[in-house]
Scaffold this motif. Structure first.
Motif, PDB file in Angstrom:
ATOM      1  N   ILE A  57      -6.670  25.238  34.463  1.00 38.91           N
ATOM      2  CA  ILE A  57      -7.985  25.048  34.123  1.00 38.91           C
ATOM      3  C   ILE A  57      -8.075  26.588  32.911  1.00 38.91           C
ATOM      4  O   ILE A  57      -7.205  28.066  33.145  1.00 38.91           O
ATOM      5  N   HIS A  59     -10.430  29.715  30.902  1.00 36.89           N
ATOM      6  CA  HIS A  59     -11.451  30.019  30.705  1.00 36.89           C
ATOM      7  C   HIS A  59     -11.905  31.159  30.802  1.00 36.89           C
ATOM      8  O   HIS A  59     -10.787  32.125  29.191  1.00 36.89           O
ATOM      9  N   THR A  90     -16.646  22.676  35.131  1.00 33.80           N
ATOM     10  CA  THR A  90     -15.063  22.201  34.220  1.00 33.80           C
ATOM     11  C   THR A  90     -15.345  21.696  33.612  1.00 33.80           C
ATOM     12  O   THR A  90     -15.630  20.275  33.830  1.00 33.80           O
ATOM     13  N   ARG A 113     -13.444  26.090  31.349  1.00 37.04           N
ATOM     14  CA  ARG A 113     -14.900  26.387  31.700  1.00 37.04           C
ATOM     15  C   ARG A 113     -15.163  28.262  31.478  1.00 37.04           C
ATOM     16  O   ARG A 113     -14.372  28.908  31.306  1.00 37.04           O
TER      17      ARG A 113
END
Ligand code: TXA
Ligand code: MG
Length: 340
Positions: A57, A59, A90, A113
């Motif tokens: 992911i 950020h 997310t 996210r």
């Protein structure tokens, strides 16, 4: 001790230099690296022992320009972002061409996210002038229980400087306690929005904001390591037992002189026959908050088995039940063996 503004600034410089820094988020602690630096991202995979075809992911800060990361931002994404960012959600979107393949696990999508934890936000604002992205999986070895405190991260990877970590930012105990809800928006036309991983934000809340149904994954849905059957597992085997069976199972285990670590949420007399027991909250949010620390504490008891009283089956418990099912997956049959 909570990290200072100075610590946050220093961490941003380390990340810009390609180092790994563990960071607090409201869900779990992340093992962060510069998402624009493929070597730094590769170091995350090496530290975790994670297969390189698993995406991580990215950020981003609150005001980040998402077009740097996503090739397309559908209206559904805008709705969810307005409703839930910063927060434990997310979004999987088609990736922008310049996103390193190390981040996406070779896929055409990217997970984005915007975390709400104030230290994560401050760091993202400081890192590359607020326009960078931090690739961060949970700061645990592959398949293991995610960390919800800075100490858990140090237990996992050693103190900064001695192992893969250049620094650990301390933001106290993670508020939500389980990983973010993941929604795939890359196949809207054919599959609609798809829930890849349940988490702090429930399916009902998503559907309310989207004003359409959110589906569960089919076989062609994007890969997600947090959706592997066996994940989030302590070293001690884990067995899920229905409340109605708890007394009987614990009684039988005691008869066999088994050492049992119990995680129970309802008022039950059974706890007396366990060698160690942890009383869990009876509501899903507080339970999630305490879940991973609880599993780690019971894992440290070196019991033969961790018996977990099965929580209720309703929607509000979906995230917790998902993590418990995966924690117990590799332990299938262990309970029967201990009772034999
Ligand atoms: O709450 C969280 O999401 C935490 C904190 C640190 O933000 N992070 C986290 O990361 O749980 P990780 O890597 O342990 O799990 C992320 C999940 C994985 O299952 C990964 O496969 C999936 O997100 N994911 C990331 N990018 C993806 C993509 N492009 N397509 C499909 N799945 C993706
Ligand atoms: Mg993880």
């Amino acid at each position: 001790m909570t990290s200072s503004t100075e610590d946050i600034r220093a961490a941003a410089r380390l990340l810009e230099a390609g180092k790994l820094v563990a960071i607090p988020t409201e869900t779990v602690y992340g093992l962060a690296a510069d998402a624009g630096n493929p070597d730094a991202v590769a170091a995350i995979f090496a530290a975790k022992g994670r297969p390189s075809n698993h995406p991580v992911i990215v950020h981003v800060a609150r005001d980040a320009d998402l077009s740097r990361w996503a090739g397309e931002i559908p209206q559904e994404a805008h709705r969810l972002i307005d409703a839930f960012w910063p927060g434990p959600l997310t979004l999987i979107l088609p990736r922008a061409v310049n996103v390193p393949l190390a981040v996406t696990g070779g896929q055409d999508s990217v997970g984005l996210r915007c975390p709400s934890h104030p230290i994560a936000q401050a760091l993202l604002k400081e890192f590359r002038g607020g326009q960078g992205g931090l690739a961060a999986p949970s700061a645990n070895r592959f398949g293991r229980v995610s960390p919800t405190t800075a100490q858990h991260v140090i237990d996992e990877f050693g103190v900064p400087g001695t192992g893969p970590l250049a620094a650990v930012l301390d933001g106290g105990q993670s508020d939500v306690g389980i990983e973010s809800t993941i929604v795939d928006l890359t196949r809207l036309a054919t599959h609609g929005p798809v829930l890849l991983r349940p988490g702090g934000i429930g399916i009902a809340e998503l559907e309310q904001v989207l004003e359409r149904a959110v589906n569960t994954p089919d076989a062609a849905a994007p890969r997600a390591s947090g959706t592997l059957d066996a994940h989030y597992a302590p070293h001690t085997p884990v067995a899920l037992v229905a409340s109605t069976m708890l007394d009987e199972v614990l009684g039988q285990l005691a008869q066999k002189d088994r050492h049992v670590a119990l995680m129970a949420w309802s008022a039950s007399s059974a706890t007396v026959s366990a060698s160690a027991s942890l009383r869990m909250p009876a509501d899903p949010q507080t339970y999630a908050h305490a879940l991973y620390a609880g599993l780690r504490a019971l894992d440290a008891k070196a019991a033969d088995i961790i018996v977990v009283e099965q929580p209720p089956a309703d929607d509000a418990w979906q995230g917790v039940n998902d993590r418990l099912r995966r924690a117990a997956f590799d332990s299938t049959g262990v309970l029967d063996k201990l009772l034999a």
